[in-house]
Design a protein around this motif. Structure first.
Motif, mmCIF file in Angstrom:
data_model
loop_
_atom_site.group_PDB
_atom_site.id
_atom_site.type_symbol
_atom_site.label_atom_id
_atom_site.label_comp_id
_atom_site.label_asym_id
_atom_site.label_seq_id
_atom_site.Cartn_x
_atom_site.Cartn_y
_atom_site.Cartn_z
ATOM 1 N N CYS A 17 -3.095 2.103 -0.717
ATOM 2 C CA CYS A 17 -2.670 2.912 0.128
ATOM 3 C C CYS A 17 -3.515 3.140 1.550
ATOM 4 N N ALA A 18 -4.652 3.084 1.465
ATOM 5 C CA ALA A 18 -5.770 3.213 2.199
ATOM 6 C C ALA A 18 -5.617 2.177 3.523
ATOM 7 N N LEU A 19 -5.387 0.858 3.012
ATOM 8 C CA LEU A 19 -5.030 -0.157 3.942
ATOM 9 C C LEU A 19 -3.617 -0.023 4.738
ATOM 10 N N TRP A 20 -2.970 0.412 3.901
ATOM 11 C CA TRP A 20 -1.349 0.609 4.507
ATOM 12 C C TRP A 20 -1.683 1.810 5.766
ATOM 13 N N GLY A 181 5.644 3.803 4.271
ATOM 14 C CA GLY A 181 4.352 3.937 3.538
ATOM 15 C C GLY A 181 4.683 4.398 1.994
ATOM 16 N N ALA A 182 5.518 5.595 2.108
ATOM 17 C CA ALA A 182 5.843 6.191 0.691
ATOM 18 C C ALA A 182 6.550 5.299 -0.082
ATOM 19 N N ALA A 185 3.865 2.732 -1.448
ATOM 20 C CA ALA A 185 3.105 3.460 -2.445
ATOM 21 C C ALA A 185 3.623 3.753 -3.476
ATOM 22 N N ALA A 186 4.995 4.057 -3.737
ATOM 23 C CA ALA A 186 5.673 4.055 -5.036
ATOM 24 C C ALA A 186 5.760 2.685 -5.554
ATOM 25 N N ALA A 187 6.063 1.723 -4.721
ATOM 26 C CA ALA A 187 6.206 0.355 -5.330
ATOM 27 C C ALA A 187 4.781 -0.386 -5.669
ATOM 28 N N ALA A 188 3.737 0.046 -4.951
ATOM 29 C CA ALA A 188 2.579 -0.466 -5.338
ATOM 30 C C ALA A 188 1.954 0.104 -6.650
#
Length: 469
Positions: A17-20, A181-182, A185-188
């Motif tokens: 998330c931080a990298l994204w 991004g959202a 994030a959920a997929a990650a």
């Protein structure tokens, strides 16, 4: 619960998330810079067009308000603005959209490189302004008189334009980046959790197998053929540890059985003597008492040997090093045993130099020599030979004692220093209990020495080496 899987999932997910976020900010800033640069390029074209509509002559300055760019400054819905100042600060011309006394802020660059900045427009909307200071061109319809100096009067021009379309594009870009991004994030969170769980399967399998190991299953080993390189050293060490624990349990079980076996016979004999004495007290004589004493001494020898071994293994032996002459010590040990050697017609050779000296504990070294010499006398057949000598080795000196073998085989050598081990499975001899060599090795380890046994053809060779490696 402090879980590696949970920590890895959280950490990797947070890093993704931080990298994204960092990447999104970088993309947004890059696109923002491109769009703003493109918008400013359009503003530069417009303000240069306004500058071309400004002329000067000997009669003064004038602005041609009939140009093709004027409608955008005259419309009623979201008009753009511009204002032209002379050098003294008086307004030369202002767009009709600038009603009232409100002026645009004056900031200026050059005609080739205008100055751009964000501004709140008179209608309260967000806008972007461009300002230049330049020398207007001369009016071609009223040329100056020949011989006069060129006209060089400067003016300041500021134009302000609505940026709603630019802000809309930037807002849309921010919305797309946040939405993507959202979703990512959920997929990650799902993907990282699955990947981490799959990656930790070998560790989970290792933990499950470790839970199944107890005192009754020490023979189990961890498989290492498909083990990851990070876990392979741990698996090998665990297998080695299990092997040593299994050997320790085996020795303890055998030790308990040996102790019971060794003590059962003397206890039974002592009990029999006591029962006979109680039933027929008149039968008690000196021979009976001597037999009871011998049994008690045998049991005491076993207990004393076990206590000495326990003290050595627990590091409770107190050392008092001193310089010891080995020749004198060996002969001192052999002297009380010489009668036994003559009785068995054993040829004893003591080849110890008179100047051979070691710096160590005399009492413990004497106990080691006593056990080695006594063991040699006990197991050397009648008419055999015993030799003792000092040899040099790479790390120091070693004391070597060898005796004729009494039916020993190479496979017996690993058992020589085991407690209560005897070649005779029936254990018919009561002269010794099988603790002497075990105690000698334990004493040697407490002196930082090494005691080994090898079979050289028909001779058993015991080697006590200094400078253990």
């Amino acid at each position: 619960m402090n879980s590696i899987q949970g920590r890895l999932t959280f950490t990797i997910g947070a890093l993704c998330c931080a990298l994204w976020c960092v990447g999104s900010v970088a993309v947004y800033l890059a696109v923002w810079a491109g769009l703003v640069s493109q918008f400013d390029l359009a503003l530069k074209t417009d303000i240069q067009a306004l500058a071309n509509m400004t002329e000067q002559s000997e009669a003064g300055l004038k602005f041609d308000s009939s140009g093709e760019f004027m409608p955008k400054f005259q419309r009623e819905d979201h008009p753009d603005y511009f204002q032209l100042w002379e050098t003294d600060g008086s307004t030369l011309y202002r767009s009709s959209s600038l009603n009232g006394d409100r002026d645009l802020p004056q900031r200026m660059g050059t005609l080739a490189a205008p100055r751009f900045w964000n501004v709140i427009l008179p209608d309260g909307q967000n806008g972007r302004a461009a300002g230049i200071r330049f020398v207007p061109k001369e009016d071609e319809d009223t040329p100056r008189i020949n011989g006069t100096l060129p006209l060089d009067k400067e003016v300041t021009l500021v134009a302000a334009f609505h940026r709603a379309e630019l802000d809309q594009r930037l807002s849309y870009l921010a919305f797309v980046l946040l939405s993507v991004g959202a979703v990512l994030a959920a997929a990650a969170a799902v993907v990282v959790r699955a990947v981490v769980r799959h990656g930790l399967l070998p560790l989970s399998a290792l933990a499950d197998r470790a839970q199944r190991i107890d005192a009754s299953s020490l023979q189990l080993r961890f498989p290492f053929d498909k083990m990851p390189a990070e876990l392979l050293p741990i698996v090998l060490r665990l297998n080695n540890l299990l092997s040593r624990i299994e050997n320790s349990f085996t020795r303890e079980r055998r030790f308990s059985a040996d102790v019971a076996h060794e003590l059962r016979t003397p206890i039974a004999e002592l009990r029999t003597l006591a029962e006979v004495a109680l039933k027929w007290p008149e039968e008690i004589n000196e021979a009976t008492l001597k037999e009871a004493l011998a049994i008690a001494l045998q049991m005491e020898s076993i207990a004393t040997g076990l206590l000495a071994l326990a003290r050595c293994e627990n590091g409770l032996v107190s050392l008092h090093p001193e310089k010891i002459g080995l020749d004198a010590l060996v002969r001192e040990v052999y002297q009380p045993l010489e009668a036994r050697a003559r009785a068995k017609q054993i040829a004893v050779s003591l080849e110890v130099p008179k100047d051979a000296c070691w710096f160590t504990d005399r009492t413990i070294l004497r106990s080691i020599f006593t056990n080695l010499v006594s063991n040699a006398l006990d197991h050397t057949p009648s008419g055999g030979a015993i030799k003792a000598r000092i040899e040099k080795n790479q790390t120091g000196e070693r004391f070597v004692i060898l005796n004729s073998s009494n039916g020993l085989a190479p496979e017996d050598m690993p058992h020589m220093f085991e407690r209560f081990w005897q070649k005779d499975a029936a254990r018919s001899s009561s002269d010794h209990c099988g603790l002497g060599l075990s105690l000698a090795r334990a004493y040697a380890q407490s002196l930082d020495m090494k005691l080994d046994a090898t079979l050289n053809h028909a001779e058993v060779v015991f080697t006590l080496s200094t400078g253990r490696r």
